[in-house]
Design a protein around this motif. Structure first.
Motif, PDB file in Angstrom:
ATOM      1  N   GLU A  32      92.605 -86.544  37.298  1.00  0.00           N
ATOM      2  CA  GLU A  32      93.441 -87.727  37.172  1.00  0.00           C
ATOM      3  C   GLU A  32      92.635 -88.993  37.499  1.00  0.00           C
ATOM      4  OE1 GLU A  32      96.363 -87.509  36.000  1.00  0.00           O
ATOM      5  OE2 GLU A  32      96.687 -85.340  36.113  1.00  0.00           O
ATOM      6  N   SER A  33      93.234 -90.155  37.170  1.00  0.00           N
ATOM      7  CA  SER A  33      92.548 -91.435  37.411  1.00  0.00           C
ATOM      8  C   SER A  33      92.339 -91.712  38.895  1.00  0.00           C
ATOM      9  CB  SER A  33      93.356 -92.582  36.785  1.00  0.00           C
ATOM     10  OG  SER A  33      94.672 -92.604  37.352  1.00  0.00           O
ATOM     11  N   ASN A  34      93.166 -91.119  39.743  1.00  0.00           N
ATOM     12  CA  ASN A  34      93.006 -91.320  41.179  1.00  0.00           C
ATOM     13  C   ASN A  34      92.052 -90.305  41.811  1.00  0.00           C
ATOM     14  OD1 ASN A  34      94.568 -89.073  40.919  1.00  0.00           O
ATOM     15  ND2 ASN A  34      96.254 -89.797  42.216  1.00  0.00           N
ATOM     16  N   GLY A  35      91.387 -89.486  40.985  1.00  0.00           N
ATOM     17  CA  GLY A  35      90.413 -88.537  41.489  1.00  0.00           C
ATOM     18  C   GLY A  35      90.969 -87.178  41.852  1.00  0.00           C
ATOM     19  N   VAL A  36      92.236 -86.916  41.593  1.00  0.00           N
ATOM     20  CA  VAL A  36      92.853 -85.629  41.916  1.00  0.00           C
ATOM     21  C   VAL A  36      92.547 -84.630  40.800  1.00  0.00           C
ATOM     22  CG1 VAL A  36      95.029 -84.425  42.298  1.00  0.00           C
ATOM     23  CG2 VAL A  36      94.662 -86.667  43.311  1.00  0.00           C
ATOM     24  N   LEU A  37      92.117 -83.424  41.210  1.00  0.00           N
ATOM     25  CA  LEU A  37      91.858 -82.352  40.256  1.00  0.00           C
ATOM     26  C   LEU A  37      93.161 -81.592  40.010  1.00  0.00           C
ATOM     27  CD1 LEU A  37      89.949 -80.496  38.611  1.00  0.00           C
ATOM     28  CD2 LEU A  37      89.603 -79.185  40.721  1.00  0.00           C
ATOM     29  N   LYS A  38      93.478 -81.349  38.744  1.00  0.00           N
ATOM     30  CA  LYS A  38      94.706 -80.640  38.374  1.00  0.00           C
ATOM     31  C   LYS A  38      94.344 -79.423  37.542  1.00  0.00           C
ATOM     32  CE  LYS A  38      99.350 -81.318  36.537  1.00  0.00           C
ATOM     33  NZ  LYS A  38     100.310 -82.296  35.949  1.00  0.00           N
ATOM     34  N   LEU A  39      94.812 -78.251  38.006  1.00  0.00           N
ATOM     35  CA  LEU A  39      94.630 -76.993  37.278  1.00  0.00           C
ATOM     36  C   LEU A  39      95.957 -76.631  36.638  1.00  0.00           C
ATOM     37  CD1 LEU A  39      92.613 -75.006  39.973  1.00  0.00           C
ATOM     38  CD2 LEU A  39      91.746 -76.479  38.154  1.00  0.00           C
ATOM     39  N   ILE A  40      95.941 -76.369  35.343  1.00  0.00           N
ATOM     40  CA  ILE A  40      97.164 -76.113  34.586  1.00  0.00           C
ATOM     41  C   ILE A  40      97.214 -74.652  34.182  1.00  0.00           C
ATOM     42  CG2 ILE A  40      98.491 -76.761  32.534  1.00  0.00           C
ATOM     43  CD1 ILE A  40      96.977 -79.442  32.587  1.00  0.00           C
ATOM     44  N   ASN A  41      98.391 -74.020  34.409  1.00  0.00           N
ATOM     45  CA  ASN A  41      98.622 -72.631  33.993  1.00  0.00           C
ATOM     46  C   ASN A  41      97.465 -71.738  34.443  1.00  0.00           C
ATOM     47  OD1 ASN A  41      99.854 -70.409  32.810  1.00  0.00           O
ATOM     48  ND2 ASN A  41      99.036 -70.852  30.764  1.00  0.00           N
ATOM     49  N   VAL A  42      97.293 -71.670  35.738  1.00  0.00           N
ATOM     50  CA  VAL A  42      96.121 -71.005  36.303  1.00  0.00           C
ATOM     51  C   VAL A  42      96.148 -69.512  35.986  1.00  0.00           C
ATOM     52  CG1 VAL A  42      95.874 -72.689  38.160  1.00  0.00           C
ATOM     53  CG2 VAL A  42      97.297 -70.667  38.510  1.00  0.00           C
ATOM     54  N   SER A  43      94.961 -68.937  35.872  1.00  0.00           N
ATOM     55  CA  SER A  43      94.791 -67.499  35.682  1.00  0.00           C
ATOM     56  C   SER A  43      93.935 -66.971  36.822  1.00  0.00           C
ATOM     57  CB  SER A  43      94.130 -67.201  34.333  1.00  0.00           C
ATOM     58  OG  SER A  43      92.780 -67.629  34.342  1.00  0.00           O
ATOM     59  N   ARG A  44      93.754 -65.649  36.843  1.00  0.00           N
ATOM     60  CA  ARG A  44      92.964 -65.040  37.906  1.00  0.00           C
ATOM     61  C   ARG A  44      91.514 -65.502  37.878  1.00  0.00           C
ATOM     62  NH1 ARG A  44      93.989 -60.086  38.473  1.00  0.00           N
ATOM     63  NH2 ARG A  44      95.714 -59.835  37.000  1.00  0.00           N
ATOM     64  N   PHE A  45      91.032 -65.980  36.737  1.00  0.00           N
ATOM     65  CA  PHE A  45      89.644 -66.420  36.633  1.00  0.00           C
ATOM     66  C   PHE A  45      89.413 -67.806  37.233  1.00  0.00           C
ATOM     67  CE2 PHE A  45      90.499 -63.628  32.966  1.00  0.00           C
ATOM     68  CZ  PHE A  45      89.657 -62.592  33.314  1.00  0.00           C
ATOM     69  N   ASP A  46      90.490 -68.499  37.609  1.00  0.00           N
ATOM     70  CA  ASP A  46      90.341 -69.818  38.218  1.00  0.00           C
ATOM     71  C   ASP A  46      90.037 -69.730  39.709  1.00  0.00           C
ATOM     72  OD1 ASP A  46      90.837 -71.139  35.835  1.00  0.00           O
ATOM     73  OD2 ASP A  46      93.010 -71.092  36.132  1.00  0.00           O
TER      74      ASP A  46
ATOM     75  N   ASN B 257      91.479 -74.018  51.982  1.00  0.00           N
ATOM     76  CA  ASN B 257      91.992 -72.948  51.129  1.00  0.00           C
ATOM     77  C   ASN B 257      93.288 -73.402  50.457  1.00  0.00           C
ATOM     78  OD1 ASN B 257      90.018 -70.880  51.734  1.00  0.00           O
ATOM     79  ND2 ASN B 257      90.941 -70.785  53.773  1.00  0.00           N
ATOM     80  N   VAL B 258      93.334 -73.217  49.157  1.00  0.00           N
ATOM     81  CA  VAL B 258      94.520 -73.551  48.371  1.00  0.00           C
ATOM     82  C   VAL B 258      94.918 -72.305  47.602  1.00  0.00           C
ATOM     83  CG1 VAL B 258      95.481 -74.976  46.540  1.00  0.00           C
ATOM     84  CG2 VAL B 258      93.863 -75.970  48.179  1.00  0.00           C
ATOM     85  N   SER B 259      96.151 -71.846  47.794  1.00  0.00           N
ATOM     86  CA  SER B 259      96.658 -70.649  47.111  1.00  0.00           C
ATOM     87  C   SER B 259      97.751 -71.048  46.130  1.00  0.00           C
ATOM     88  CB  SER B 259      97.212 -69.637  48.121  1.00  0.00           C
ATOM     89  OG  SER B 259      96.196 -69.182  48.987  1.00  0.00           O
ATOM     90  N   VAL B 260      97.753 -70.407  44.974  1.00  0.00           N
ATOM     91  CA  VAL B 260      98.736 -70.704  43.941  1.00  0.00           C
ATOM     92  C   VAL B 260      99.009 -69.429  43.157  1.00  0.00           C
ATOM     93  CG1 VAL B 260      96.925 -71.456  42.359  1.00  0.00           C
ATOM     94  CG2 VAL B 260      99.279 -72.197  41.965  1.00  0.00           C
ATOM     95  N   ASP B 261     100.262 -69.256  42.743  1.00  0.00           N
ATOM     96  CA  ASP B 261     100.637 -68.083  41.953  1.00  0.00           C
ATOM     97  C   ASP B 261     100.130 -68.229  40.531  1.00  0.00           C
ATOM     98  OD1 ASP B 261     101.897 -67.163  44.186  1.00  0.00           O
ATOM     99  OD2 ASP B 261     103.929 -67.627  43.499  1.00  0.00           O
ATOM    100  N   ILE B 262      99.806 -67.096  39.940  1.00  0.00           N
ATOM    101  CA  ILE B 262      99.307 -67.092  38.574  1.00  0.00           C
ATOM    102  C   ILE B 262     100.353 -67.696  37.630  1.00  0.00           C
ATOM    103  CG2 ILE B 262     100.169 -64.754  38.137  1.00  0.00           C
ATOM    104  CD1 ILE B 262      97.673 -64.308  36.404  1.00  0.00           C
TER     105      ILE B 262
END
Length: 311
Positions: A66-80, A21-26
Motif C-alpha cells: 500500500e501507499s503507506n508502506g503496509v504489505l498486504k497478502l491476498i488469499n494466502v496459501s500454504r506457500f506464503d 509472528n503473524v498467523s493467518v488462516d489459509i
C-alpha cells in the motif's frame, strides 16, 4: 508522501531485531505494517521496501504494498509461509522482521504403512504436523482393490469413525484371507480434513485353508479318475436305494390303517352275536322303557333291538 516497493529476490543485512509472528488462516487476507525502527523517520520522503525470503513463483500476483508502506497478502496459501523484511530508503538494513505462518488443515500423515494378518490388519502412521491448529481426530477407511476394468466399490469406514488425536494406530477387522485391500487415513483440525494418504495391503493365507488344501491335494499326481467315477457310482446307487426304501415305507404306512379297520369290524360281529350285552362305542343306546327293569336296551349295528330279560 511515502513510497513503497517490493523486491522479488534480494538479500538484506541481518540486524538484531526481534521477529514478529503473524498467523493467518489459509484463504484469508492479512496486512503487515513495517513498524520497528521507522517511528522517528520523516514520512515525507520515506521509501519502504519489502523483501521476501524464499519466494515461490506466482506469489507476486497475490502481494501488494500500500501507499503507506503496509504489505498486504491476498488469499494466502500454504506457500506464503516464511520471513518478510522491510527496509527504509533502500539502505539494505532490515527495519522489521516478520514471520508469516499460514494455518491450514493437517498435512499428509508420515510413514503410513499396513501390517496385515489373516482376517485383520493394523494401520500405523506418524504425524508430520498439525497445520497450525490442534488435531481433532483421525479417520480411516478401506475397500477391496478393484480388479482391472472393474468399478471400485465404496469406501467402508473403520471403527471407531473418530479416532482419538493421540492414537497412532487402528485395527481393521472382518477381512478376507488372501485378499488385497486399499486403506486410507487422514487427520482433521478445525479448518477441515487434511491430505489423504492411501496404502495397499494383502492379507495372509488362512492356516486352516493351507492345511486343508495340502490334505486334499496329497497324492493328486497319482490319482486315478476311474476310482473317482466308481466312488460317485457307489454314492449315487446308495442314494437311489434309500429313496426307493423311503417310498415303500410311506406306501405301507398309508395302507395300514384301512386294513386294521376291516379287521376290527370282523372281530366285532361275533362278539355281538355271542354276547348280547356286549357294548362298543359304535353301538347306539335306546331310552329306558317304563315297564322294563334297570338293565340297558341295546340296538345293534343291524338295527336289531335286544331287550333285557324281565324280572
Amino acid at each position: 508522501m511515502t513510497a513503497s516497493t517490493w523486491l522479488l529476490r534480494s538479500s538484506v543485512a541481518q540486524v538484531a531485531i526481534p521477529v514478529r509472528n503473524v498467523s493467518v488462516d489459509i484463504g484469508d487476507n492479512v496486512t503487515v505494517p513495517c513498524t520497528n525502527g521507522t517511528q522517528n523517520l520523516d514520512e515525507t520522503n520515506r521509501v519502504i521496501t519489502w523483501i521476501r525470503e524464499g519466494r515461490e513463483d506466482g506469489q507476486i500476483k497475490r502481494l501488494r504494498v500500500e501507499s503507506n508502506g503496509v504489505l498486504k497478502l491476498i488469499n494466502v496459501s500454504r506457500f506464503d509461509t516464511g520471513f518478510y523484511y522491510c527496509t527504509v530508503d533502500n539502505d539494505g538494513v532490515a527495519r522489521d522482521r516478520i514471520y508469516v505462518k499460514i494455518r491450514t488443515p493437517p498435512p499428509a500423515l508420515h510413514n503410513v504403512w499396513v501390517k496385515p494378518s489373516t482376517i485383520l490388519a493394523n494401520i500405523i502412521w506418524e504425524v508430520a504436523g498439525t497445520g497450525g491448529y490442534p488435531i481433532i481426530d483421525f479417520t480411516a477407511e478401506y475397500r477391496l482393490k478393484p480388479v482391472h476394468g472393474e468399478e471400485p466399490e465404496a469406501w467402508k469406514p473403520i471403527i471407531p469413525t473418530h479416532i482419538p488425536p493421540n492414537a497412532r494406530t487402528v485395527d481393521v477387522y472382518h477381512l478376507e484371507p488372501n485378499t488385497t485391500y486399499i486403506f486410507r487415513v487422514w487427520a482433521t483440525n478445525q479448518l477441515g480434513r487434511g491430505e489423504i494418504v492411501e496404502v495397499e495391503g494383502h492379507t495372509h493365507y488362512s492356516v486352516e485353508e493351507l492345511e486343508l488344501e495340502r490334505h486334499f491335494l496329497a497324492g493328486v499326481e497319482n490319482f486315478d479318475t476311474r476310482v473317482w467315477v466308481a466312488a460317485v457310482g457307489v454314492v449315487m446307487g446308495t442314494l437311489v436305494f434309500l429313496g426307493l426304501g423311503t417310498c415303500y415305507l410311506l406306501y405301507r404306512e398309508c395302507k395300514a390303517p384301512s386294513q386294521l379297520e376291516e379287521q376290527e369290524v370282523i372281530e366285532l360281529v361275533p362278539n355281538i352275536i355271542l354276547n348280547p350285552g356286549f357294548f362298543d362305542e359304535r353301538t347306539e343306546r335306546v331310552p329306558h322303557d317304563e315297564i322294563c327293569n334297570n338293565q340297558t336296551t341295546t340296538r345293534l349295528n343291524n338295527n336289531t333291538i335286544v331287550q333285557p330279560r324281565r324280572l
